[in-house]
Design an enzyme around this catalytic site. Structure first.
Site, PDB file in Angstrom:
ATOM      1  N   CYS A 160       0.998  20.282 -62.338  1.00 16.97           N
ATOM      2  CA  CYS A 160       2.125  21.213 -62.409  1.00 16.97           C
ATOM      3  C   CYS A 160       1.985  22.213 -63.549  1.00 16.97           C
ATOM      4  O   CYS A 160       2.289  23.405 -63.388  1.00 16.97           O
ATOM      5  CB  CYS A 160       3.434  20.441 -62.539  1.00 16.97           C
ATOM      6  SG  CYS A 160       3.394  19.096 -63.733  1.00 16.97           S
ATOM      7  N   HIS A 211       9.031  22.973 -66.718  1.00 15.51           N
ATOM      8  CA  HIS A 211       8.010  22.984 -67.764  1.00 15.51           C
ATOM      9  C   HIS A 211       7.958  24.366 -68.424  1.00 15.51           C
ATOM     10  O   HIS A 211       8.082  25.395 -67.748  1.00 15.51           O
ATOM     11  CB  HIS A 211       6.635  22.685 -67.181  1.00 15.51           C
ATOM     12  CG  HIS A 211       6.437  21.255 -66.762  1.00 15.51           C
ATOM     13  ND1 HIS A 211       7.363  20.267 -66.983  1.00 15.51           N
ATOM     14  CD2 HIS A 211       5.382  20.654 -66.128  1.00 15.51           C
ATOM     15  CE1 HIS A 211       6.897  19.113 -66.508  1.00 15.51           C
ATOM     16  NE2 HIS A 211       5.704  19.329 -65.992  1.00 15.51           N
TER      17      HIS A 211
END
Length: 359
Positions: free
Chosen positions: A133, A247
């Site tokens: 990711c 994130h």
């Protein structure tokens, strides 16, 4: 458009649940949907006005029973390592979100907006890997810069959410935060090296003898493979933060020559799927809690280093469950369908699939 048979392995996890929601809204015609969990079944999902029972993967008696057009693996490395190749051996195109196959030379590592050209033929392994990711949002933000400038080195720090460790990671964070607010030390850490609530942990994955964590190695190796740049100089420190989802990355790019901020902003603003916050005073900057479109990579705090005109800072934020996993996996499937890589059927199509020029 021929309707496809599709399976989702790890359907009850954070990524699997997000993928099912995206599949439901997509234009992919589905003939048969099978949902698998790694333990017990019994859970049900509503999907396009039908109810589907989740099957237990361990209850599969005959591997031939797994034959399907596409199987999304969203259940972690151990499950993918055990079941990925057997599924692929039945003619299924396996799209794996784990770390099991990413560096296998027979497995393409795909971010469709960046390297779609790496998936123009069906891979001999029958498996396509979804990058980590943190890698996906990084390479999507870097793509227009690497395509335009010569890069000397890239240095970054990631600030990664609890959902990177799945639903149990989120639960551990929330339970720990509640305990601390109530004056308790809280439960011991299980998904993280130490308790994450009200804390910052500079370790994601095992640390090698050289002091490099697994997540940091992934960023380097995967970025090099995706860009086809085996000597790309990239180093990172990966940090887990007490954020549920989303994130963030502080990225420093040093070029071979001086860089103009106006040109960088123009490149980022014109990159499909990237939202640029060009003016911090007027536009603000992205934060994981208040992201806009979860399908976009959000870039702000773009600035040239006043002490080094070859250096550029930028702040990159994305939804790690969508951009970083489920959405990327779905786009891989759409790319494979558009390129007629599903089974032996030449009439598989999907409407509305567009990818910008890739490496």
């Amino acid at each position: 458009m021929r309707a496809l048979d599709i399976s989702v392995v790890g359907a009850t996890g954070a990524v699997g649940t997000a993928l099912i929601k995206l599949l439901e809204k997509s234009e992919i015609a589905i003939n048969r949907l099978r949902l698998f969990s790694c333990s017990s079944g019994a859970r049900q999902f509503k999907f396009r006005d039908q109810t589907y029972l989740v099957e237990a993967l361990r209850d599969i008696g005959d591997i031939a029973d797994t034959k399907t057009d596409i199987a999304f693996f969203c259940a972690g490395g151990d499950v993918s390592a055990k079941w990925g190749a057997p599924f692929a051996s039945q003619g299924t195109l396996v799209i794996d979100t784990s770390n099991s196959f990413r560096m296998d030379p027979d497995v393409p590592l795909i971010v469709p907006q960046v390297n779609a050209r790496s998936l123009t033929v069906r891979p001999p392994s029958g498996i396509v890997a979804n990058p980590d990711c943190s890698t996906i949002q990084l390479v999507r933000a870097l793509k227009p810069l690497i395509a335009t400038f010569d890069i000397h080195q890239i240095i970054l720090t990631t600030y990664q959410a609890a959902s990177g460790m799945g639903l149990l990671g989120c639960k551990e964070l929330l339970n720990g935060a509640e305990a601390v607010l109530e004056g308790s030390a809280g439960p011991p850490a299980e998904r993280f090296p130490v308790p994450l609530a009200f804390n910052v942990i500079p370790q994601i994955g095992e640390i090698s003898r050289e002091g490099v964590a697994l997540e940091e190695r992934k960023l380097v190796q995967e970025s090099r493979k995706i860009f086809g740049m085996p000597h790309l100089q990239l180093t990172a420190t990966c940090v887990r933060v007490p954020v549920k989802t989303g994130h963030s990355e502080a990225v420093y790019v040093e070029f071979d020559d001086h860089v103009r901020l106006e040109q960088v902003r123009e490149l980022l603003a014109n990159e499909p799927g990237v939202r640029l916050y060009a003016d911090e005073i007027r536009d603000g900057y992205p934060t994981p809690r208040f992201l806009g479109d979860p399908a976009d990579v959000h870039v702000g705090r773009v600035r040239v280093n006043p002490e080094n005109p070859r250096g550029l800072w930028m702040w990159v934020v994305a939804d790690n469950l969508q951009v970083g996993a489920a959405l990327n996996a779905l786009l891989i499937a759409q790319l494979a369908i558009a390129n007629n890589l599903i089974g032996e059927h030449e009439d598989c199509q999907v409407r509305g699939v567009e990818f910008s020029r890739s490496f």
